[in-house]
Write a protein that holds these residues in place. Structure first.
Motif, PDB file in Angstrom:
ATOM      1  N   GLU A   1       0.851  -1.197   0.000  1.00 36.14           N
ATOM      2  CA  GLU A   1       0.000   0.000   0.000  1.00 36.14           C
ATOM      3  C   GLU A   1       0.877   1.233   0.000  1.00 36.14           C
ATOM      4  O   GLU A   1       0.575   2.223  -0.645  1.00 36.14           O
ATOM      5  CB  GLU A   1      -0.934  -0.007   1.210  1.00 36.14           C
ATOM      6  CG  GLU A   1      -2.034  -1.041   1.109  1.00 36.14           C
ATOM      7  CD  GLU A   1      -2.931  -1.044   2.328  1.00 36.14           C
ATOM      8  OE1 GLU A   1      -2.991  -0.036   3.050  1.00 36.14           O
ATOM      9  OE2 GLU A   1      -3.583  -2.077   2.554  1.00 36.14           O
ATOM     10  N   SER A   2       1.969   1.165   0.767  1.00 35.83           N
ATOM     11  CA  SER A   2       2.936   2.247   0.836  1.00 35.83           C
ATOM     12  C   SER A   2       4.306   1.654   1.124  1.00 35.83           C
ATOM     13  O   SER A   2       4.438   0.782   1.983  1.00 35.83           O
ATOM     14  CB  SER A   2       2.542   3.226   1.951  1.00 35.83           C
ATOM     15  OG  SER A   2       3.512   4.233   2.084  1.00 35.83           O
TER      16      SER A   2
ATOM     17  N   ASP B   1       4.392   9.376  -4.528  1.00 33.66           N
ATOM     18  CA  ASP B   1       3.631  10.242  -3.631  1.00 33.66           C
ATOM     19  C   ASP B   1       4.599  11.068  -2.784  1.00 33.66           C
ATOM     20  O   ASP B   1       5.754  10.693  -2.613  1.00 33.66           O
ATOM     21  CB  ASP B   1       2.728   9.418  -2.726  1.00 33.66           C
ATOM     22  CG  ASP B   1       1.513  10.203  -2.251  1.00 33.66           C
ATOM     23  OD1 ASP B   1       1.515  11.447  -2.338  1.00 33.66           O
ATOM     24  OD2 ASP B   1       0.558   9.568  -1.787  1.00 33.66           O
TER      25      ASP B   1
ATOM     26  N   ARG C   1       2.876   4.645  -3.412  1.00 38.33           N
ATOM     27  CA  ARG C   1       1.618   3.987  -3.059  1.00 38.33           C
ATOM     28  C   ARG C   1       1.341   2.909  -4.105  1.00 38.33           C
ATOM     29  O   ARG C   1       1.770   3.020  -5.244  1.00 38.33           O
ATOM     30  CB  ARG C   1       0.455   4.982  -3.070  1.00 38.33           C
ATOM     31  CG  ARG C   1       0.457   5.978  -1.947  1.00 38.33           C
ATOM     32  CD  ARG C   1      -0.766   6.912  -1.977  1.00 38.33           C
ATOM     33  NE  ARG C   1      -0.765   7.765  -3.170  1.00 38.33           N
ATOM     34  CZ  ARG C   1      -1.562   7.608  -4.228  1.00 38.33           C
ATOM     35  NH1 ARG C   1      -2.456   6.645  -4.262  1.00 38.33           N
ATOM     36  NH2 ARG C   1      -1.480   8.422  -5.251  1.00 38.33           N
ATOM     37  N   ASP C   2       0.608   1.909  -3.691  1.00 41.84           N
ATOM     38  CA  ASP C   2       0.160   0.858  -4.614  1.00 41.84           C
ATOM     39  C   ASP C   2       1.296   0.304  -5.471  1.00 41.84           C
ATOM     40  O   ASP C   2       1.125   0.062  -6.665  1.00 41.84           O
ATOM     41  CB  ASP C   2      -0.969   1.385  -5.507  1.00 41.84           C
ATOM     42  CG  ASP C   2      -2.126   1.935  -4.696  1.00 41.84           C
ATOM     43  OD1 ASP C   2      -2.446   1.320  -3.663  1.00 41.84           O
ATOM     44  OD2 ASP C   2      -2.683   2.971  -5.076  1.00 41.84           O
TER      45      ASP C   2
END
Length: 142
Positions: A68-69, A116, A129-130
């Motif tokens: 996710e991060s 990000d 992210r992702d």
């Protein structure tokens, strides 16, 4: 990212002697990491319409990793190693099919990420992210 003293999720290296003490790059524990196992089958139907087939080779493992991060330095360390001529590599991983650690030759699948928290002075992101990538068993039998 896990430290070198902790058990890693995956260990990647140039030769089959890859593990906690000897590896090219240690893969951080993902937020998600579906493990899949596929079998290639040579099959057809007989005159009665019944499937007649057999497995070709051995079953193949695939690990789809996503975060996710992830901190940019951890992501870059992993991607730099993969981009440095390591399309195929040895992977030490825990087989959820067999319940034991395995070492096999794998190849790199797709990689994706979303930058990000970009620093306006350097243009570099603080994290991604992702972020995702997949490693796929080459299927060698030796």
């Amino acid at each position: 990212m896990v430290s070198a003293t902790e058990t890693g999720f995956l260990y990647l290296g140039e030769g089959p002697d890859v593990g906690p003490a000897s590896f090219g790059v240690q893969v951080p524990w993902p937020d998600k990491g579906p493990f899949s196992n596929v079998r290639m089958v040579d099959s057809a139907r007989n005159a009665l319409g019944e499937m007649v087939g057999r497995q070709v080779g051995r079953s193949l493992d695939k690990q789809e990793l996503s975060w996710e991060s992830i901190e940019s330095e951890a992501w870059w360390r992993l991607c730099r190693w993969l981009e440095a001529g390591h399309f195929t590599f040895y992977c030490r991983y825990f087989s959820h099919l067999l319940g034991s650690w395995q070492v096999r030759r794998f190849y790199l699948g797709d990689i994706s990420c979303t930058p990000d928290a970009i620093d306006p002075k350097t243009g570099k992101p603080a994290f991604y992210r992702d972020a995702a990538l997949s490693v796929i068993d080459c299927g060698e039998t030796s």
